[in-house]
Design a protein around this motif. Structure first.
Motif, PDB file in Angstrom:
ATOM      1  N   MET A 142     -20.981   4.721 -16.616  1.00  0.00           N
ATOM      2  CA  MET A 142     -19.938   5.683 -16.318  1.00  0.00           C
ATOM      3  C   MET A 142     -18.749   4.938 -15.709  1.00  0.00           C
ATOM      4  O   MET A 142     -18.935   4.025 -14.910  1.00  0.00           O
ATOM      5  N   LYS A 143     -17.559   5.305 -16.104  1.00  0.00           N
ATOM      6  CA  LYS A 143     -16.367   4.652 -15.583  1.00  0.00           C
ATOM      7  C   LYS A 143     -16.383   4.712 -14.063  1.00  0.00           C
ATOM      8  O   LYS A 143     -16.618   5.759 -13.475  1.00  0.00           O
ATOM      9  N   GLY A 144     -16.157   3.577 -13.425  1.00  0.00           N
ATOM     10  CA  GLY A 144     -16.148   3.506 -11.971  1.00  0.00           C
ATOM     11  C   GLY A 144     -17.400   2.880 -11.398  1.00  0.00           C
ATOM     12  O   GLY A 144     -17.406   2.471 -10.247  1.00  0.00           O
ATOM     13  N   ASP A 145     -18.486   2.798 -12.186  1.00  0.00           N
ATOM     14  CA  ASP A 145     -19.676   2.085 -11.720  1.00  0.00           C
ATOM     15  C   ASP A 145     -19.297   0.641 -11.465  1.00  0.00           C
ATOM     16  O   ASP A 145     -18.511   0.058 -12.213  1.00  0.00           O
ATOM     17  N   ARG A 146     -19.870   0.062 -10.423  1.00  0.00           N
ATOM     18  CA  ARG A 146     -19.611  -1.355 -10.199  1.00  0.00           C
ATOM     19  C   ARG A 146     -20.800  -1.995  -9.506  1.00  0.00           C
ATOM     20  O   ARG A 146     -21.577  -1.334  -8.822  1.00  0.00           O
ATOM     21  N   VAL A 147     -20.939  -3.293  -9.724  1.00  0.00           N
ATOM     22  CA  VAL A 147     -21.983  -4.086  -9.089  1.00  0.00           C
ATOM     23  C   VAL A 147     -21.291  -5.243  -8.388  1.00  0.00           C
ATOM     24  O   VAL A 147     -20.452  -5.933  -8.971  1.00  0.00           O
TER      25      VAL A 147
ATOM     26  N   THR B 245     -17.949 -13.840  -3.695  1.00  0.00           N
ATOM     27  CA  THR B 245     -18.236 -12.479  -4.133  1.00  0.00           C
ATOM     28  C   THR B 245     -17.654 -12.249  -5.524  1.00  0.00           C
ATOM     29  O   THR B 245     -16.508 -12.601  -5.795  1.00  0.00           O
ATOM     30  N   TYR B 246     -18.475 -11.645  -6.383  1.00  0.00           N
ATOM     31  CA  TYR B 246     -18.061 -11.287  -7.732  1.00  0.00           C
ATOM     32  C   TYR B 246     -18.319  -9.800  -7.926  1.00  0.00           C
ATOM     33  O   TYR B 246     -19.234  -9.241  -7.335  1.00  0.00           O
ATOM     34  N   GLU B 247     -17.523  -9.154  -8.777  1.00  0.00           N
ATOM     35  CA  GLU B 247     -17.707  -7.738  -9.100  1.00  0.00           C
ATOM     36  C   GLU B 247     -17.648  -7.549 -10.610  1.00  0.00           C
ATOM     37  O   GLU B 247     -16.812  -8.149 -11.278  1.00  0.00           O
TER      38      GLU B 247
ATOM     39  N   SER C  25     -24.096  -6.856 -16.858  1.00  0.00           N
ATOM     40  CA  SER C  25     -23.280  -6.637 -18.050  1.00  0.00           C
ATOM     41  C   SER C  25     -22.572  -5.287 -18.013  1.00  0.00           C
ATOM     42  O   SER C  25     -23.141  -4.304 -17.556  1.00  0.00           O
ATOM     43  N   GLU C  26     -21.354  -5.266 -18.527  1.00  0.00           N
ATOM     44  CA  GLU C  26     -20.658  -4.015 -18.787  1.00  0.00           C
ATOM     45  C   GLU C  26     -20.964  -3.666 -20.237  1.00  0.00           C
ATOM     46  O   GLU C  26     -20.734  -4.472 -21.141  1.00  0.00           O
ATOM     47  N   VAL C  27     -21.536  -2.475 -20.465  1.00  0.00           N
ATOM     48  CA  VAL C  27     -22.064  -2.110 -21.774  1.00  0.00           C
ATOM     49  C   VAL C  27     -21.391  -0.840 -22.274  1.00  0.00           C
ATOM     50  O   VAL C  27     -21.152   0.098 -21.510  1.00  0.00           O
TER      51      VAL C  27
ATOM     52  N   ALA D 226     -26.866 -11.326  -2.048  1.00  0.00           N
ATOM     53  CA  ALA D 226     -26.894  -9.858  -2.085  1.00  0.00           C
ATOM     54  C   ALA D 226     -26.405  -9.383  -3.440  1.00  0.00           C
ATOM     55  O   ALA D 226     -25.526  -9.994  -4.052  1.00  0.00           O
ATOM     56  N   LEU D 227     -27.018  -8.286  -3.904  1.00  0.00           N
ATOM     57  CA  LEU D 227     -26.596  -7.633  -5.128  1.00  0.00           C
ATOM     58  C   LEU D 227     -26.583  -6.139  -4.820  1.00  0.00           C
ATOM     59  O   LEU D 227     -27.620  -5.560  -4.524  1.00  0.00           O
ATOM     60  N   VAL D 228     -25.396  -5.547  -4.837  1.00  0.00           N
ATOM     61  CA  VAL D 228     -25.230  -4.150  -4.430  1.00  0.00           C
ATOM     62  C   VAL D 228     -24.656  -3.354  -5.596  1.00  0.00           C
ATOM     63  O   VAL D 228     -23.622  -3.723  -6.157  1.00  0.00           O
ATOM     64  N   GLU D 229     -25.346  -2.267  -5.957  1.00  0.00           N
ATOM     65  CA  GLU D 229     -24.868  -1.389  -7.020  1.00  0.00           C
ATOM     66  C   GLU D 229     -24.137  -0.207  -6.392  1.00  0.00           C
ATOM     67  O   GLU D 229     -24.675   0.455  -5.518  1.00  0.00           O
ATOM     68  N   HIS D 230     -22.915   0.040  -6.838  1.00  0.00           N
ATOM     69  CA  HIS D 230     -22.098   1.147  -6.349  1.00  0.00           C
ATOM     70  C   HIS D 230     -21.896   2.125  -7.494  1.00  0.00           C
ATOM     71  O   HIS D 230     -21.080   1.866  -8.387  1.00  0.00           O
TER      72      HIS D 230
END
Length: 82
Positions: free
Chosen positions: A1-6, A18-20, A42-44, A63-67
């Motif tokens: 969904m648009k706006g999801d980020r990791v 830090t990478y996004e 991956s962005e799918v 750290a790996l954080v899913e937003h």
């Protein structure tokens, strides 16, 4: 969904970096896969085609954080006044 980020924080020789990875268009999502000591983010697209992929060694990840994106409220529902 648009706006999801990791958000991924990596140990880069004493200093963290830090990478996004962000779902940039409607219908795209971000997927995380852990394979053989690598973490792949991956962005799918809707059809499952990877648009952009980032790979990191799992031993370097701090750290790996899913937003998740904010879910829109269905029409007619209001936020409760609490």
């Amino acid at each position: 969904m648009k706006g999801d980020r990791v958000e991924i924080v990596i140990d880069a020789g004493g200093t963290p970096r830090t990478y996004e990875v962000i779902a940039t268009k409607a219908g795209r999502r971000v997927e995380v896969a852990n394979r053989r000591g690598l973490v792949e983010v991956s962005e799918v697209t809707r059809s499952g085609t990877a648009v952009r992929t980032a790979r990191f060694m799992s031993s370097r990840i701090l750290a790996l954080v899913e937003h998740p994106a904010d879910q829109p409220r269905p029409a007619g529902q209001r936020r409760s006044a609490a």
